[in-house]
Motif scaffolding. Structure first.
Motif, PDB file in Angstrom:
ATOM      1  N   ALA A 202       0.824  -1.169   0.051  1.00 28.39           N
ATOM      2  CA  ALA A 202      -0.038   0.152   0.097  1.00 28.39           C
ATOM      3  C   ALA A 202       0.817   1.380   0.080  1.00 28.39           C
ATOM      4  CB  ALA A 202      -0.833   0.079   1.188  1.00 28.39           C
ATOM      5  N   VAL A 203       2.038   0.983   0.771  1.00 27.56           N
ATOM      6  CA  VAL A 203       2.663   2.332   0.845  1.00 27.56           C
ATOM      7  C   VAL A 203       3.395   2.582  -0.631  1.00 27.56           C
ATOM      8  CG1 VAL A 203       5.001   3.400   1.791  1.00 27.56           C
ATOM      9  CG2 VAL A 203       3.350   2.331   3.430  1.00 27.56           C
ATOM     10  N   LEU A 204       4.126   1.502  -1.051  1.00 23.85           N
ATOM     11  CA  LEU A 204       4.496   1.465  -2.451  1.00 23.85           C
ATOM     12  C   LEU A 204       3.814   2.168  -3.530  1.00 23.85           C
ATOM     13  CD1 LEU A 204       6.922  -1.478  -2.297  1.00 23.85           C
ATOM     14  CD2 LEU A 204       7.839   0.810  -1.925  1.00 23.85           C
ATOM     15  N   ALA A 205       2.492   1.926  -3.276  1.00 21.14           N
ATOM     16  CA  ALA A 205       1.414   2.395  -4.306  1.00 21.14           C
ATOM     17  C   ALA A 205       1.432   3.945  -4.447  1.00 21.14           C
ATOM     18  CB  ALA A 205       0.194   1.784  -4.127  1.00 21.14           C
ATOM     19  N   LEU A 206       2.051   4.633  -3.416  1.00 17.86           N
ATOM     20  CA  LEU A 206       1.901   6.066  -3.333  1.00 17.86           C
ATOM     21  C   LEU A 206       3.089   6.757  -4.165  1.00 17.86           C
ATOM     22  CD1 LEU A 206       1.120   6.480   0.563  1.00 17.86           C
ATOM     23  CD2 LEU A 206      -0.499   6.530  -1.387  1.00 17.86           C
ATOM     24  N   PRO A 207       2.814   7.596  -4.836  1.00 13.70           N
ATOM     25  CA  PRO A 207       3.971   8.295  -5.724  1.00 13.70           C
ATOM     26  C   PRO A 207       4.556   8.969  -4.525  1.00 13.70           C
ATOM     27  CG  PRO A 207       1.758   9.091  -6.316  1.00 13.70           C
ATOM     28  CD  PRO A 207       1.455   8.261  -5.127  1.00 13.70           C
TER      29      PRO A 207
END
Length: 414
Positions: free
Chosen positions: A72-77
């Motif tokens: 989920a964090v890695l999905a954030l720009p």
């Protein structure tokens, strides 16, 4: 899990509202259990991006140890790649699985001696393209070659760790990590790697623990705080110059894809270092209480755990079952889990946090009865995940589901 929206409210600023909300949402669960407040987690993730000032953040998985949170964090720009803590973990994170693609950029933050994991990495072209090994000596390269000789594998990606400790007037300050301290030593190791078959030098890293991991505003210690701030100012000045020279020396030998530095506590500083291309950080996501003593930021207590009251040995004391989830590092009071709700509870000095029971005293203890919950925060963010199989996810409308920790997925890497 979707963390894209920045929360418009901060309920954790009101303990009397926040912690009872967690209790209500998890009332059907039997302690001990961990809880992740999704709003607080999103707040922390976006606040770290703000502090990084546009420089990419590489998620330090050791400080999370929950696969769904990493994804989920890695999905954030603004977040890109993972800094893993063992090679076996890195291989697991990078491997494609049904319904869960592997993470394509995983740097192992520490040298490895895991022979089985080295063999698997060397035998899989996809993993070898996604995982980077950390080295700080020729002996570590020799170990890899002893497992799988270079003529029986593709090139393996490696990075050099530069020691970021500070040589102060009273001696060395920092953590004992890489022996590569000077630009000349980094250049020498880089030249050796460049001449050696079976390896490709692609990166560097350095962890300024005396800045990132040392709070500059410890409660009740103003004189110590002033000393810490003075030390950190000197260390920052020295490291900026030395790291820049070391990176330039290594870049003269190999094209580097990344130079990683920093940590949760040094996002502001490391973001200003032109020699660093990304910053490692993870503890700020969960907000362990070790990070309460910093001036620049205050993480929301996104992760916590609940224990049950099981006995009342006397009027002002309630005993919870379990509690001895002590953090790693120098033994001391700051390594203890901290009871946060009900407020005002303190541990018995001669018992502290026990493996099976933890007596808690204070005015609030008088109203606690068997079956009531007490909420705690762990000192270190990711270590909480080693004690629970799953976390309850708390959303705006209560319990939003459960997600497994590494432990819950049968993965114990250290």
């Amino acid at each position: 899990m979707d963390l894209t929206a920045v929360p418009t409210t901060q309920p954790w600023l009101s303990p009397s509202a926040y912690w009872p909300t967690l209790t209500d949402a998890t009332r059907e669960l039997d302690p001990p259990y961990g809880a992740l407040h999704l709003g607080a987690l999103a707040h922390n993730a976006h606040d770290m991006l703000r502090r990084a000032g546009g420089k990419p953040i590489r998620v330090a998985s050791k400080s999370v140890r929950v696969r769904e949170v990493l994804d989920a964090v890695l999905a954030l720009p603004g977040y890109a790649g993972v800094l893993a803590y063992t090679l076996s973990e890195a291989v697991w994170l990078a491997a494609d699985e049904p319904g869960r693609p592997g993470i394509r950029d995983v740097v192992v933050g520490y040298p490895t001696a895991e022979r089985a994991a080295i063999a698997r990495l060397a035998a899989d072209d996809t993993l070898a393209a996604r995982v980077t090994l950390m080295v700080d000596s020729v002996a570590q390269l020799d170990l890899v070659d002893a497992v799988v000789p270079p003529d029986r594998r593709e090139q393996l990606r490696v990075a050099i760790e530069l020691d970021a400790s500070w040589q102060g007037p009273v001696g060395r300050i920092g953590v004992w990590r890489s022996p590569v301290h000077t630009p000349a030593a980094a250049r020498t190791l880089a030249e050796h790697i460049a001449r050696r078959s079976g390896f490709r030098l692609v990166g560097m890293m350095s962890y300024e623990a005396q800045i990132a991991g040392q709070g500059d505003d410890p409660a009740g210690r103003p004189a110590f705080a002033r000393t810490v701030r003075w030390m950190q100012r000197q260390s920052k000045t020295e490291l900026l110059a030395r790291r820049a020279e070391a990176v330039a020396s290594v870049r003269a030998v190999a094209e580097l894809e990344f130079v990683n530095g920093g940590g949760t506590g040094s996002l502001e500083f490391t973001s200003t270092d032109p020699s660093c291309t990304d910053i490692a950080a993870g503890s700020g996501l969960f907000g362990g209480h070790l990070f309460d003593g910093y001036r620049e930021f205050t993480p929301a207590p996104a992760a916590a755990f609940a224990l049950s009251v099981v006995r009342r040995p006397k009027r002002d004391t309630a005993t919870v079952l379990g509690g001895g989830w002590i953090a790693s590092g120098p033994p001391g009071g700051d390594r203890m889990p901290r009871p946060v709700w009900p407020q005002g509870l303190v541990m018995a000095p001669r018992e502290m946090a026990g493996e099976v029971q933890t007596p808690l005293s204070g005015d609030a203890a008088e109203s606690l009865r068997p079956g009531d919950r007490v909420w705690f925060r762990h000192t270190k963010s990711g270590e909480l995940s080693e004690h629970v199989n799953e976390f309850a996810l708390i959303g705006a409308d209560g319990l939003a589901g459960m997600t497994p920790s590494y432990r819950g997925e049968g993965k114990a890497f250290l």
